[in-house]
Design an enzyme around this catalytic site. Structure first.
Site, PDB file in Angstrom:
ATOM      1  N   TYR A   1       3.677  -2.151   1.723  1.00 28.24           N
ATOM      2  CA  TYR A   1       2.447  -1.519   1.228  1.00 28.24           C
ATOM      3  C   TYR A   1       1.877  -0.654   2.337  1.00 28.24           C
ATOM      4  O   TYR A   1       1.871  -1.045   3.511  1.00 28.24           O
ATOM      5  CB  TYR A   1       1.411  -2.574   0.825  1.00 28.24           C
ATOM      6  CG  TYR A   1       0.044  -1.990   0.509  1.00 28.24           C
ATOM      7  CD1 TYR A   1      -0.289  -1.605  -0.792  1.00 28.24           C
ATOM      8  CD2 TYR A   1      -0.902  -1.787   1.520  1.00 28.24           C
ATOM      9  CE1 TYR A   1      -1.524  -1.048  -1.068  1.00 28.24           C
ATOM     10  CE2 TYR A   1      -2.143  -1.229   1.245  1.00 28.24           C
ATOM     11  CZ  TYR A   1      -2.445  -0.866  -0.050  1.00 28.24           C
ATOM     12  OH  TYR A   1      -3.667  -0.301  -0.328  1.00 28.24           O
TER      13      TYR A   1
ATOM     14  N   GLU B   1      -2.428   5.916  -1.287  1.00 23.87           N
ATOM     15  CA  GLU B   1      -1.936   4.544  -1.413  1.00 23.87           C
ATOM     16  C   GLU B   1      -0.510   4.580  -1.918  1.00 23.87           C
ATOM     17  O   GLU B   1      -0.253   5.096  -3.018  1.00 23.87           O
ATOM     18  CB  GLU B   1      -2.823   3.725  -2.360  1.00 23.87           C
ATOM     19  CG  GLU B   1      -2.417   2.257  -2.428  1.00 23.87           C
ATOM     20  CD  GLU B   1      -3.342   1.435  -3.310  1.00 23.87           C
ATOM     21  OE1 GLU B   1      -3.847   0.401  -2.847  1.00 23.87           O
ATOM     22  OE2 GLU B   1      -3.552   1.843  -4.479  1.00 23.87           O
TER      23      GLU B   1
END
Length: 396
Positions: free
Chosen positions: A118, A206
């Site tokens: 991530y 993101e």
């Protein structure tokens, strides 16, 4: 301004970030043609079909599927396009899917096992510095990771005056447990990602997941990109990427009229001048036992036309049971606002919900007199508590 995944990936690629390649399609036939093109360009035999909506958790709602042949591409794309996709980040009604991304399969076999990470880039408002937040737990909800295993989330803060330094990019790769080719690839990926964030005036990048492929390439498999609206004047090409179909239609209409409007899930409509006063008014409504139905800042020119436009926007929400107008007359005179309210009310005819008007500041006494003598079904107030009491009365 939010971008679709395919738009975000195109933006990242323009700054040298390696991405999972794909082609957007508006129909099942276009999806098949895109799959054929992807096979010719990348050699991929399988294709990932991804719904293109402004919401996360698409896979959980059935908006991301793997197709192993062209027949499945056509079938899956046909099912996804036109569906109302419900995810943890949408309303119960979901979001209508108008297009899909036909992406290459990047989870191919090789010498090493693929791994997912991530990574996001955003502003840490507490320190005034940009921040890279990253974790070894890619492909999962970062909120869940933060709650259950917070030690697996890392932060790298970057001084905007210095930019991302080489040792910081290397530290990200090290903390992710990488070595060799994958380590070098990750440092390049992080540097390119941060450059894209700064030069596009983004407020959020993101990437979940960032993938280490079986041959140690690092790439963005997904891309959630939010651009800073206040900087779009510097990026006219990016401004054109806005998809109004993904936005609240009432908010779009309000924006076209020059009103700052945010739709909320309450029963009391707000019409205020100034963002700070608007926030205080929402608190006032909550304390009175109601729930704000919107944030609406009419600005400093609350004339009849503007007030009428605001009324119409607020009344588009069927949940509104009352309207609170809270104006501080600093730049604008209260009596002019009061006259604007009266004129707008008369122009619109009968308004079916109670209206409470609180005017304070320049010529507030004259404004109250105008409202009280107008003969309209409008209640005036001069103090916060008085306005709160009247809101409570009309809701009970």
């Amino acid at each position: 301004m939010n971008l679709h995944e395919y738009q975000g990936k195109e933006l990242l690629s323009s700054f040298g970030v390696r991405i999972q390649r794909g082609i957007v399609a508006q129909s099942a036939k276009e999806a098949v043609d895109a799959a054929k093109q992807m096979t010719a360009e990348t050699g991929t035999g399988w294709h990932v079909i991804k719904a293109q909506v402004h919401a996360g958790g698409r896979g959980k709602g059935g908006g991301v599927k793997l197709a192993k042949n062209l027949q499945e591409v056509e079938e899956i794309a046909g099912n996804i396009i036109g569906m109302d996709l419900v995810t943890p980040q949408t309303s119960a009604e979901g979001k209508r899917v108008h297009q899909v991304l036909i992406a290459e399969d990047v989870y191919y076999p090789g010498d090493n096992e693929p791994d997912e990470y991530y990574m996001s880039v955003l502003l840490n408002r507490g320190t005034g510095k940009n921040m890279i937040m990253y974790s070894t737990e890619g492909g999962m909800d970062i909120e869940q990771v933060a709650e259950e295993t917070p030690h697996l989330i890392f932060h790298e803060e970057i001084d905007p005056a210095l930019g991302l330094l080489g040792f910081q990019a290397r530290r990200v790769a090290f903390n992710l447990g990488l070595s060799g080719t994958a380590f070098k690839e990750m440092t390049k990926f992080v540097s390119a990602l941060y450059t894209a964030y700064v030069k596009s005036d983004a407020s959020l990048f993101e990437i979940n997941p960032v993938l280490k492929t079986s041959d140690d390439k690092i790439m963005a498999v997904d891309a959630k990109v939010t651009l800073d609206d206040n900087a779009l004047y510097r990026h006219k090409d990016l401004k054109e990427l806005r998809d109004l179909r993904e936005e609240n239609p009432i908010e779009v209409e309000a924006g076209a009229l020059g009103l700052n409007y945010v739709d909320l899930d309450g029963n009391v409509g707000c019409m205020v001048n100034g963002a700070g006063l608007a926030m205080a008014t929402m608190d006032l409504i909550k304390q009175a036992g109601g729930e704000p139905a919107n944030f609406l800042d009419v600005g400093g020119t609350a004339d009849a036309a503007r007030v009428e436009a605001a009324f119409k926007i607020i009344l588009k929400d069927p949940a509104v049971k009352a309207i609170l107008i809270n104006i501080f007359g600093g730049i604008v005179r209260c009596d002019r606002v009061a006259q604007g309210v009266i004129d707008a009310y008369k122009n619109m005819g009968n308004i079916s919900v109670p209206i409470i008007v609180r005017l304070q500041g320049t010529n507030a006494d004259i404004a109250k007199e105008l409202i009280d003598n107008s003969g309209l079904d409008v209640m005036s107030a001069t103090e916060f508590q008085e306005a709160a009491d009247k809101v409570q009365t009309v809701l009970s």
